[in-house]
Structures are given as structure tokens and as C-alpha cells.
Design a protein around this motif. Structure first.
Motif, short mmCIF file in Angstrom:
data_model
loop_
_atom_site.label_atom_id
_atom_site.label_comp_id
_atom_site.label_asym_id
_atom_site.label_seq_id
_atom_site.Cartn_x
_atom_site.Cartn_y
_atom_site.Cartn_z
N ALA A 1 -63.21 94.31 42.49
CA ALA A 1 -61.75 94.23 42.53
C ALA A 1 -61.11 95.01 41.39
O ALA A 1 -60.12 95.73 41.58
CB ALA A 1 -61.29 92.78 42.48
N HIS B 1 -58.76 98.34 41.61
CA HIS B 1 -57.43 98.38 41.00
C HIS B 1 -57.24 99.65 40.18
O HIS B 1 -56.24 100.37 40.33
CB HIS B 1 -57.24 97.14 40.11
CG HIS B 1 -56.00 97.16 39.28
ND1 HIS B 1 -54.85 96.49 39.64
CD2 HIS B 1 -55.71 97.78 38.10
CE1 HIS B 1 -53.91 96.68 38.72
NE2 HIS B 1 -54.42 97.47 37.78
N THR C 1 -51.74 93.56 40.27
CA THR C 1 -52.16 94.43 41.37
C THR C 1 -51.17 94.39 42.52
O THR C 1 -50.79 95.43 43.08
CB THR C 1 -53.56 94.02 41.87
OG1 THR C 1 -54.49 94.07 40.79
CG2 THR C 1 -54.03 94.94 42.98
N SER D 1 -47.17 83.45 42.55
CA SER D 1 -48.02 83.21 41.38
C SER D 1 -47.19 82.87 40.15
O SER D 1 -47.51 81.94 39.41
CB SER D 1 -48.88 84.45 41.10
OG SER D 1 -49.80 84.69 42.13
N SER E 1 -58.64 95.75 46.26
CA SER E 1 -58.65 94.92 45.05
C SER E 1 -58.11 93.53 45.34
O SER E 1 -58.70 92.51 44.93
CB SER E 1 -57.80 95.59 43.96
OG SER E 1 -57.79 94.82 42.79
N VAL E 2 -56.99 93.45 46.05
CA VAL E 2 -56.39 92.16 46.41
C VAL E 2 -57.36 91.34 47.26
O VAL E 2 -57.52 90.12 47.06
CB VAL E 2 -55.07 92.38 47.16
CG1 VAL E 2 -54.56 91.06 47.76
CG2 VAL E 2 -54.01 92.97 46.22
N ARG F 1 -60.68 90.21 44.96
CA ARG F 1 -60.56 89.51 43.67
C ARG F 1 -60.59 88.01 43.87
O ARG F 1 -59.96 87.47 44.76
CB ARG F 1 -59.27 89.91 42.96
CG ARG F 1 -59.11 89.19 41.61
CD ARG F 1 -57.96 89.73 40.81
NE ARG F 1 -58.31 91.00 40.19
CZ ARG F 1 -57.73 92.16 40.46
NH1 ARG F 1 -56.76 92.21 41.34
NH2 ARG F 1 -58.11 93.26 39.86
N THR G 1 -54.18 89.14 36.79
CA THR G 1 -54.46 90.51 37.24
C THR G 1 -54.12 90.66 38.72
O THR G 1 -53.66 91.72 39.16
CB THR G 1 -55.93 90.86 37.00
OG1 THR G 1 -56.28 90.50 35.66
CG2 THR G 1 -56.17 92.34 37.19
N HIS G 2 -54.31 89.60 39.49
CA HIS G 2 -53.97 89.61 40.91
C HIS G 2 -52.48 89.90 41.09
O HIS G 2 -52.09 90.71 41.94
CB HIS G 2 -54.34 88.27 41.54
CG HIS G 2 -54.24 88.23 43.02
ND1 HIS G 2 -55.06 88.97 43.85
CD2 HIS G 2 -53.41 87.54 43.84
CE1 HIS G 2 -54.75 88.74 45.11
NE2 HIS G 2 -53.74 87.87 45.14
N ARG H 1 -55.67 85.09 38.39
CA ARG H 1 -54.31 85.06 38.90
C ARG H 1 -53.43 86.12 38.27
O ARG H 1 -52.60 86.74 38.94
CB ARG H 1 -53.71 83.68 38.67
CG ARG H 1 -54.42 82.56 39.42
CD ARG H 1 -53.97 81.20 38.91
NE ARG H 1 -52.53 81.04 39.03
CZ ARG H 1 -51.80 80.29 38.22
NH1 ARG H 1 -52.36 79.65 37.21
NH2 ARG H 1 -50.50 80.18 38.39
#
Length: 315
Positions: A200, A204, A241, A268, A226-227, A230, A237-238, A235
Motif C-alpha cells: 500500500a 501511494h 491517500t 476518518s 493503495s487504498v 492498506r 496515511t489512509h 488510518r
């Protein structure tokens, strides 16, 4: 000292020999996963510093102690960076570089320089980012690193090359990073600091590189990869992205698709996740939505109102 002058001072430091430094991994994992507030690691660094003035049983122990405190300083710097406290982050990266120089841990030195290059890219210092990224993959910093860490150093180097419009070099660096990542396996003991870097994370950074190379279609594919890959624990970095994915989608004219993506960023953030970079993604979202306010797109109005409410609550 101005940012550019500090960066130039850092990259003149020589490559260093290898040592072991697992300390800081717990704080690092908390920071990567949750966007933990940056106040936690500085205290640990301050408490550890007096031990560096003592006597050591042997040189190996001395080097290990300096590496451990250097990694704590690095984690503290990264947490400040994620909280958008960039001057604080740079000072702590500087401290980490000075400490690691005394440890002789070349891969850790490269890891810290890689993070500094990442910060410089985010702040728009493209030429400085490239110089620091090149230093991070120079000599023993890259050669003595494990495959996973080489891939991390290499893909950020690729991003810096792309940001400086060095397209062929960026493409080669991407391929090398993919190759290095493919060489990683369970039989190789990787340093704890690379725990977050997997498919992931590579996707990214690859997406960011492709975006900066002017290939938004392939960038979107990699952001989605990446999404999709992961883990739920990452959370912060998600959210970052997803913010980049939405920005790339709206740049392609896919407004409602971007709104759908960005709504997941707010999901998030509204659950209490702390991250200055993710908050900036919400601000950027509102800026990118501005030209569409008068077009009567329901998703635009709803998302902008939701983003405005969130930013008011956290300000």
C-alpha cells in the motif's frame, strides 16, 4: 537558519557504517497508525539524552545508544511533521541526523534523510528535496539497507526526481524500488522502523510520482491500489491517500467521484483521527471544490458544508 540552508548542511554529511537501532518502534507505530500527537516522543528523547553523556562498556554499546536516541528523535520529528509543525519537525530531524552520525548506522541515516526529503516535497522545496533524497540513497545508506528499506528510500527518491521533471530517472528509480520491494521476504530481518512500508505504501508513493510525471490515469490506479491494500490500522496515511486520490480525480473532471472519495476522508477525521496532513487535505478539498459551487451539484454542496463544519470544530 532557513530551511534551504539547513537542508544543504545535512546533505553534506558523509555516509556512515551500519549499526542496530530498534528503539522508537512503538512510538513510530502509534504515529503511523493513529496520527498520535507529537508531544509524546519529545519527552522520551529528552529523558534519553543524559544517557549519551555516560560511559559505555564498549564502542558497540555506545553506537547502539546513539542510534536508539536518534530513532526517538526521528519519530518525534515525524510526528511534528504529520501535525504540520514543520519548523519543529525540521529541528528534530536535524537533531536525529547529528545523533545518527555518532552511531554509524548508515541505513538509519538514509531513513531519516528520506523523511526530510518527504517533508521538503510536501512544502514545495523540490530541488532541495532531490538533493536530500539523493543523499539518502548514496553509498552505504542504500547498499547496507534491507530490501524493504531500500525500496522505501528508492521510491521517495523517484518522487523527488519526478517533482524535478527528471522523467527517465524517475521511471528507473520506480522500477528499482519495485524490484527491491519484491526481494523482501520473511527470512530477512527488517528494522522495526520499516513496519509500515508494504504494497500500500509503495503504491501511494508510486501514485504521487506518476501524478507529478503528468500521468493522472495511472496515478489514480495506484492510489486505488493503495487504498485497497492498506490495513485498517493505518488510518492517518489512509486518509492522506484518499485526499490525494480525490484531488487527482477532480483534476480529471470527475467531480462526483472525487466527492465520494473525499467523504471517506471526513469519515476518518470525524472519528477523532489526529493528523495535520489529513486536516490540510480537507482544506485543499474545499479549495478544489470552489469552482463547482455554482453548478448545482448536490454532492459538492453537501461535502463542502460537512468539511466547513469539521474545520470549525477542530480550529
Amino acid at each position: 537558519m532557513p530551511f534551504v540552508a539547513r537542508v544543504h548542511a545535512y546533505i553534506r554529511r558523509p555516509a556512515m557504517a551500519k549499526a542496530s537501532s530498534p528503539a522508537g518502534s512503538v512510538s513510530s507505530q502509534a504515529s503511523q497508525r493513529n496520527g498520535a500527537r507529537e508531544k509524546r516522543a519529545p519527552g522520551a528523547t529528552d529523558r534519553s539524552a543524559p544517557f549519551l553523556k555516560g560511559r559505555f562498556a564498549d564502542d558497540r554499546t555506545r553506537r547502539a545508544m546513539f542510534a536508539a536516541v536518534a530513532e526517538l528523535a526521528y519519530v518525534s520529528a515525524w510526528m511534528a511533521f504529520d501535525n504540520s509543525e514543520h519548523d519543529v519537525a525540521l529541528k528534530r530531524f536535524n537533531a536525529a541526523v547529528k545523533l545518527v552520525a555518532k552511531s554509524g548506522d548508515a541505513p538509519l541515516s538514509g531513513h531519516i534523510l528520506r523523511a526530510m526529503a518527504h517533508q521538503a516535497l510536501d512544502l514545495g522545496f523540490r530541488s532541495e528535496a532531490l538533493k536530500v533524497a539523493q543523499a539518502s540513497v548514496h553509498g552505504e545508506r542504500y547498499a547496507e539497507a534491507t530490501p524493504r528499506e531500500r525500496a522505501l528510500l528508492g521510491v521517495v527518491h523517484a518522487r523527488a526526481l519526478a517533482a524535478n521533471e527528471q522523467k527517465r530517472e524517475a521511471a528507473r528509480a520506480l522500477l528499482r524500488a519495485e524490484d527491491d520491494r519484491g526481494k523482501a521476504h520473511d527470512g530477512i530481518r527488517e528494522p522495526d522502523r520499516t513496519f509500515f512500508f508494504g504494497e500500500a505504501s509503495l503504491a501511494h508513493e508510486t501514485a504521487c510520482t506518476l501524478r507529478d510525471l503528468g500521468d493522472p490515469g495511472r496515478a489514480i490506479t495506484q492510489f486505488r491500489r493503495s487504498v485497497r491494500t492498506r490495513g485498517a490500522a493505518f488510518r492517518r496515511t489512509h486518509a492522506v491517500t484518499l485526499g490525494y486520490l480525490g484531488a487527482t480525480q477532480i483534476g480529471q473532471g470527475n467531480v462526483e467521484e472525487a466527492c465520494s472519495t473525499w467523504s471517506r476522508v471526513l469519515d476518518s477525521m470525524e472519528q477523532g483521527m489526529c493528523s495535520g496532513r489529513a486536516r490540510q487535505a480537507v482544506k485543499d478539498m474545499r479549495t478544489l471544490l470552489t469552482p463547482y459551487h455554482r453548478r448545482g451539484i448536490a454532492a459538492v454542496g453537501a461535502l463542502d458544508a460537512r468539511a466547513a463544519t469539521y474545520l470549525t470544530e477542530v480550529s
